[in-house]
Motif scaffolding. Structure first.
Motif, mmCIF file in Angstrom:
data_model
loop_
_atom_site.group_PDB
_atom_site.id
_atom_site.type_symbol
_atom_site.label_atom_id
_atom_site.label_comp_id
_atom_site.label_asym_id
_atom_site.label_seq_id
_atom_site.Cartn_x
_atom_site.Cartn_y
_atom_site.Cartn_z
ATOM 1 N N GLU A 244 3.162 -4.867 0.693
ATOM 2 C CA GLU A 244 1.908 -4.524 1.370
ATOM 3 C C GLU A 244 1.857 -3.033 1.688
ATOM 4 O OE1 GLU A 244 1.062 -8.694 3.775
ATOM 5 O OE2 GLU A 244 2.034 -7.042 4.828
ATOM 6 N N PHE A 283 -3.347 -4.252 2.794
ATOM 7 C CA PHE A 283 -3.668 -4.583 1.414
ATOM 8 C C PHE A 283 -2.397 -4.855 0.620
ATOM 9 C CE2 PHE A 283 -6.841 -1.709 3.121
ATOM 10 C CZ PHE A 283 -8.018 -2.390 2.887
ATOM 11 N N GLU A 284 -2.554 -5.651 -0.444
ATOM 12 C CA GLU A 284 -1.424 -5.952 -1.317
ATOM 13 C C GLU A 284 -1.284 -4.851 -2.357
ATOM 14 O OE1 GLU A 284 -1.880 -9.805 -2.999
ATOM 15 O OE2 GLU A 284 -2.033 -10.808 -1.052
ATOM 16 N N ASP A 286 -0.018 -4.873 -5.308
ATOM 17 C CA ASP A 286 -0.290 -5.211 -6.697
ATOM 18 C C ASP A 286 -1.721 -5.690 -6.911
ATOM 19 O OD1 ASP A 286 -0.121 -7.607 -5.385
ATOM 20 O OD2 ASP A 286 1.423 -8.490 -6.671
ATOM 21 N N ASP A 287 -2.588 -5.498 -5.911
ATOM 22 C CA ASP A 287 -3.987 -5.911 -6.036
ATOM 23 C C ASP A 287 -4.915 -4.823 -5.489
ATOM 24 O OD1 ASP A 287 -6.316 -7.293 -6.428
ATOM 25 O OD2 ASP A 287 -6.026 -8.676 -4.745
ATOM 26 N N PRO A 288 -5.035 -3.687 -6.193
ATOM 27 C CA PRO A 288 -5.899 -2.604 -5.703
ATOM 28 C C PRO A 288 -7.381 -2.969 -5.685
ATOM 29 C CG PRO A 288 -5.160 -2.143 -7.930
ATOM 30 C CD PRO A 288 -4.386 -3.330 -7.464
ATOM 31 N N GLN A 289 -7.763 -4.041 -6.368
ATOM 32 C CA GLN A 289 -9.178 -4.424 -6.400
ATOM 33 C C GLN A 289 -9.683 -4.791 -5.012
ATOM 34 O OE1 GLN A 289 -11.323 -4.056 -8.893
ATOM 35 N NE2 GLN A 289 -9.613 -3.142 -10.044
ATOM 36 N N ARG A 290 -8.847 -5.410 -4.201
ATOM 37 C CA ARG A 290 -9.269 -5.740 -2.833
ATOM 38 C C ARG A 290 -9.503 -4.465 -2.027
ATOM 39 N NH1 ARG A 290 -5.896 -8.033 0.530
ATOM 40 N NH2 ARG A 290 -7.633 -8.596 1.887
#
Length: 320
Positions: A244, A283-284, A286-290
Motif C-alpha cells: 500500500e 491505495f494499492e 499494484d492498482d494505480p487505476q484506483r
C-alpha cells in the motif's frame, strides 16, 4: 576503470581472466589499480589485517609497529605511518593482482526491479525486506556488514546488542543494535527510521547521532535532522510492506514521485499549478487505476496515455 574493477572484486562478480588481461595490458592500469586498492585496503577496518596475512606480509599491526614515525621525503612533510602503509599495500597489490581479493569473503547481493518487493533471511537469521528498485549487499564474516546501494530496505535484526550491525550507504553510515529499521536513499536525500531499537548514525556531522525508537533521521544536501515519528507516521511510512501507499495531506507533485517508484509507466503532471493539490487516502501499489479514478472524481484531474507515460491534466483544459 580501476575503481570499477575493485568494486567487482569486492562483490565477487569479477571475471578474473578479464581483470588480469586489463591489468597486464598497460603498466598504468596496474598502477591505477594499486592506488585505489591500497586506499580501500587501509580504510577497511579489521579487514586490513586479513589483507596483509593473505599477501604474506604479516599483520597490519606488525607492519605498522616496524615503521619509523616519519620518513624524510625531501621537501614538505614526511610520510606518516598511514601513508607508508598505503604504499606497502600498493606494492603488494600491484604484484599480487586479484589473488588477495579473491581469497577474501565476498559480499552477497540482492536486488529488486521496479514494482517488486523481496523478503530475505540473512545468514544470522535477521531479515531484510527490499522495496521497489532496491539493492543491498551483505558480508557476515566476524563483523556483520550491510550495504544499501539504492532504494529502500526494512531491517529486522537479531543478535547480541554488543555485536551490532554496520550499515553503509552513500548518505550515511550506521551502527545498529538488534531491532527494526527502515533506510531509504532517494537521489540527494535519504532517511533512516528506527522503528524499534537504537542506532548510531554518521551522516557527515561532527559526530554520530543517536536515533532511538520512534525517531526519524533525514539527510539532504543542506542539513541533517532528527524528528519524532508517531505510531501513525511510522505505519504510513512502512505501508509499502503491505503493498500500500498512504497519502496524508501530501502534495500531488510529491505523491506522484512516490507512486512512480513502483510503476513502469510513469505518471506525468502537465499542469505545474496542480503540484500543490493536497491528497489523502490509501491505495494499492499494484492498482494505480484506483488512484487515477480518485484524482478524476475528487479533483477533476483527468488522465490519458501518451508516449511519455500517463499524463495528468485538469479536466476540460487539456483534453484533446
Amino acid at each position: 576503470m580501476a575503481a570499477e574493477w575493485l568494486v567487482a572484486l569486492d562483490a565477487g562478480s569479477v571475471d578474473e581472466e578479464k581483470f588480469e588481461a586489463w591489468r597486464n595490458a598497460d603498466p598504468r592500469h596496474a598502477s591505477a589499480f594499486a592506488q585505489v586498492a591500497a586506499t580501500w585496503a587501509y580504510t577497511a577496518d579489521k579487514r586490513t589485517a586479513a589483507f596483509y596475512e593473505d599477501c604474506g606480509g604479516g599483520t597490519a599491526a606488525h607492519a605498522e609497529a616496524d615503521m619509523p614515525a616519519a620518513v624524510d621525503a625531501g621537501q614538505g612533510r614526511g610520510a606518516t605511518r598511514r601513508q607508508m602503509m598505503g604504499g606497502i599495500a600498493a606494492g603488494i597489490i600491484a604484484t599480487a593482482g586479484a589473488g588477495a581479493f579473491l581469497a577474501w569473503p565476498k559480499r552477497a547481493v540482492a536486488s529488486t526491479g521496479v514494482g517488486e518487493r523481496r523478503d530475505l533471511v540473512l545468514p544470522d537469521g535477521s531479515r531484510a525486506m527490499l522495496n521497489t528498485d532496491s539493492q543491498i549487499a551483505w558480508r557476515f564474516h566476524g563483523i556483520r556488514e550491510l550495504w544499501l546501494d539504492r532504494g529502500e530496505v526494512l531491517l529486522s535484526l537479531r543478535g547480541e546488542a554488543k555485536d551490532g550491525v554496520r550499515l553503509y550507504s552513500k548518505s550515511f553510515n550506521a551502527r545498529l543494535q538488534p531491532g527494526k529499521y527502515d533506510a531509504r536513499l532517494a537521489g540527494d536525500s535519504a532517511s533512516f527510521l528506527t522503528v524499534q531499537g537504537a542506532a548510531q548514525v554518521d551522516a557527515g556531522g561532527a559526530k554520530p547521532q543517536s536515533v532511538l525508537s520512534g525517531q526519524l533521521l533525514t539527510v539532504d544536501v543542506a542539513s541533517v535532522q532528527i524528528s519524532d515519528a508517531g505510531a501513525a507516521d511510522m505505519a504510513d511510512a512502512l505501508a509499502w510492506q503491505r503493498g500500500e501507499i498512504v497519502f496524508n495531506g501530501m502534495a500531488l507533485g510529491q505523491a506522484l514521485d512516490e507512486f512512480n517508484r513502483y510503476l513502469g509507466t510513469k505518471l506525468v503532471l502537465t499542469d505545474p499549478v496542480l503540484k500543490q493539490t493536497r491528497l489523502g487516502g490509501r491505495f494499492e501499489l499494484d492498482d494505480p487505476q484506483r488512484f487515477l479514478a480518485a484524482l478524476d472524481q475528487g479533483f477533476g484531474i483527468a488522465h490519458r496515455r501518451t508516449d511519455k507515460g500517463i499524463e495528468l491534466y485538469r479536466a476540460g483544459v487539456g483534453a484533446r
